[in-house]
Design a protein around this motif. Structure first.
Motif, PDB file in Angstrom:
ATOM      1  N   GLY A  32     -23.091  26.019  -8.565  1.00  0.00           N
ATOM      2  CA  GLY A  32     -23.946  27.150  -8.267  1.00  0.00           C
ATOM      3  C   GLY A  32     -23.378  28.494  -8.680  1.00  0.00           C
ATOM      4  N   GLN A  33     -22.232  28.496  -9.349  1.00  0.00           N
ATOM      5  CA  GLN A  33     -21.668  29.780  -9.795  1.00  0.00           C
ATOM      6  C   GLN A  33     -22.560  30.379 -10.889  1.00  0.00           C
ATOM      7  N   ARG A  34     -22.557  31.681 -10.989  1.00  0.00           N
ATOM      8  CA  ARG A  34     -23.399  32.348 -11.985  1.00  0.00           C
ATOM      9  C   ARG A  34     -22.986  31.941 -13.399  1.00  0.00           C
ATOM     10  N   ASP A  36     -23.331  33.520 -16.243  1.00  0.00           N
ATOM     11  CA  ASP A  36     -22.639  34.549 -17.018  1.00  0.00           C
ATOM     12  C   ASP A  36     -21.159  34.627 -16.625  1.00  0.00           C
ATOM     13  N   TYR A  37     -20.889  34.460 -15.345  1.00  0.00           N
ATOM     14  CA  TYR A  37     -19.496  34.500 -14.890  1.00  0.00           C
ATOM     15  C   TYR A  37     -18.714  33.303 -15.421  1.00  0.00           C
ATOM     16  N   ALA A  79     -24.782  24.135  -4.644  1.00  0.00           N
ATOM     17  CA  ALA A  79     -23.509  24.372  -3.964  1.00  0.00           C
ATOM     18  C   ALA A  79     -23.513  23.694  -2.605  1.00  0.00           C
ATOM     19  N   ALA A  80     -22.331  23.242  -2.197  1.00  0.00           N
ATOM     20  CA  ALA A  80     -22.178  22.771  -0.815  1.00  0.00           C
ATOM     21  C   ALA A  80     -22.386  23.963   0.100  1.00  0.00           C
ATOM     22  N   GLU A  81     -22.950  23.715   1.254  1.00  0.00           N
ATOM     23  CA  GLU A  81     -23.207  24.814   2.190  1.00  0.00           C
ATOM     24  C   GLU A  81     -21.922  25.497   2.636  1.00  0.00           C
ATOM     25  N   GLN A  82     -20.878  24.717   2.839  1.00  0.00           N
ATOM     26  CA  GLN A  82     -19.678  25.247   3.481  1.00  0.00           C
ATOM     27  C   GLN A  82     -18.446  24.849   2.686  1.00  0.00           C
ATOM     28  N   ALA A  83     -17.494  25.772   2.561  1.00  0.00           N
ATOM     29  CA  ALA A  83     -16.241  25.467   1.878  1.00  0.00           C
ATOM     30  C   ALA A  83     -15.431  24.455   2.679  1.00  0.00           C
TER      31      ALA A  83
ATOM     32  N   MET B  24     -24.691  41.644  -9.184  1.00  0.00           N
ATOM     33  CA  MET B  24     -24.749  42.188 -10.548  1.00  0.00           C
ATOM     34  C   MET B  24     -24.091  41.243 -11.531  1.00  0.00           C
ATOM     35  N   PRO B  25     -24.546  41.332 -12.804  1.00  0.00           N
ATOM     36  CA  PRO B  25     -23.948  40.474 -13.832  1.00  0.00           C
ATOM     37  C   PRO B  25     -22.447  40.702 -13.935  1.00  0.00           C
ATOM     38  N   GLY B  26     -21.714  39.649 -14.152  1.00  0.00           N
ATOM     39  CA  GLY B  26     -20.271  39.741 -14.296  1.00  0.00           C
ATOM     40  C   GLY B  26     -19.515  39.502 -13.018  1.00  0.00           C
ATOM     41  N   PRO B  28     -18.814  37.281  -9.696  1.00  0.00           N
ATOM     42  CA  PRO B  28     -19.074  35.912  -9.231  1.00  0.00           C
ATOM     43  C   PRO B  28     -19.603  35.871  -7.801  1.00  0.00           C
ATOM     44  N   ASN B  29     -20.366  34.818  -7.527  1.00  0.00           N
ATOM     45  CA  ASN B  29     -20.647  34.464  -6.139  1.00  0.00           C
ATOM     46  C   ASN B  29     -19.336  34.079  -5.453  1.00  0.00           C
ATOM     47  N   GLY B  32     -18.696  30.488   0.226  1.00  0.00           N
ATOM     48  CA  GLY B  32     -18.260  29.097   0.277  1.00  0.00           C
ATOM     49  C   GLY B  32     -17.134  28.763  -0.683  1.00  0.00           C
ATOM     50  N   PRO B  78     -22.102  30.408   4.095  1.00  0.00           N
ATOM     51  CA  PRO B  78     -22.787  29.286   3.445  1.00  0.00           C
ATOM     52  C   PRO B  78     -23.243  29.690   2.045  1.00  0.00           C
ATOM     53  N   ALA B  79     -22.995  28.812   1.088  1.00  0.00           N
ATOM     54  CA  ALA B  79     -23.377  29.093  -0.287  1.00  0.00           C
ATOM     55  C   ALA B  79     -24.872  28.880  -0.449  1.00  0.00           C
ATOM     56  N   ALA B  80     -25.479  29.694  -1.325  1.00  0.00           N
ATOM     57  CA  ALA B  80     -26.862  29.428  -1.712  1.00  0.00           C
ATOM     58  C   ALA B  80     -26.893  28.101  -2.444  1.00  0.00           C
ATOM     59  N   GLU B  81     -27.971  27.380  -2.295  1.00  0.00           N
ATOM     60  CA  GLU B  81     -28.067  26.066  -2.935  1.00  0.00           C
ATOM     61  C   GLU B  81     -28.015  26.183  -4.456  1.00  0.00           C
ATOM     62  N   GLN B  82     -28.656  27.224  -4.986  1.00  0.00           N
ATOM     63  CA  GLN B  82     -28.846  27.292  -6.427  1.00  0.00           C
ATOM     64  C   GLN B  82     -28.444  28.662  -6.943  1.00  0.00           C
ATOM     65  N   ALA B  83     -27.798  28.697  -8.095  1.00  0.00           N
ATOM     66  CA  ALA B  83     -27.425  29.963  -8.718  1.00  0.00           C
ATOM     67  C   ALA B  83     -28.665  30.715  -9.166  1.00  0.00           C
ATOM     68  N   GLN B  84     -28.582  32.045  -9.092  1.00  0.00           N
ATOM     69  CA  GLN B  84     -29.612  32.873  -9.718  1.00  0.00           C
ATOM     70  C   GLN B  84     -29.363  32.886 -11.220  1.00  0.00           C
ATOM     71  N   PRO B  85     -30.404  32.984 -12.005  1.00  0.00           N
ATOM     72  CA  PRO B  85     -30.221  32.988 -13.459  1.00  0.00           C
ATOM     73  C   PRO B  85     -29.552  34.274 -13.941  1.00  0.00           C
TER      74      PRO B  85
END
Lengths: 85, 85
Positions: A32-34, A36-37, A79-83, B24-26, B28-29, B32, B78-85
């Motif tokens: 689930g990481q961006r 672009d990153y 992504a997993a909900e929790q680390a 913002m671009p660049g 990282p999330n 989690g 908690p991580a978002a399930e899905q990355a934003q584009p």
């Protein structure tokens, strides 16, 4: 459409997991990481701006097209909900 | 027990979001992400091993104890399930 499983996933998965949940200390989760990153980070490891020998070696063994497929794969994983601690 | 909201969250949240979803671009999330990885990354930015001026400046403005609180905060989100584009 779903992102196809990359042919070269195994080399990354050894530390980052096949679905981006890291399997060892020091390796980040990638699920689930961006996108672009992830692309920027790979370029930095390749150029040595992030000086991590294991990453430089791994990246050198994979074509640019295959690297892009891997970045898209990991970004698309839920992504997993929790680390893990 | 829940991780307390860090007093210095605002400086990080400007780019990484208060809950670790990058704004913002660049950037990282962080939600989690593994705690050990977040701590290592902060040390690398502080030392210049990762040479990212905005991160070095931000880290220099925050005490070590506050940095640790921030790493624990983001790792616990908690991580978002899905990355934003």
């Amino acid at each position: 459409q779903p992102v196809p499983r990359p042919a070269r996933l195994g080399l990354c998965a050894a530390c980052h997991g096949a679905t981006g949940e890291a399997t060892m200390p020091g390796a980040p989760n990638l699920a689930g990481q961006r996108l672009d990153y992830l692309r920027d980070a790979l370029a930095q490891y390749r150029d040595g701006r992030r000086d991590v020998p294991v990453m430089r070696t791994a990246i050198g063994a994979i074509s640019a097209a295959d690297l892009d497929a891997l970045a898209r794969w990991y970004s698309a994983q839920p992504a997993a909900e929790q680390a893990q601690p």
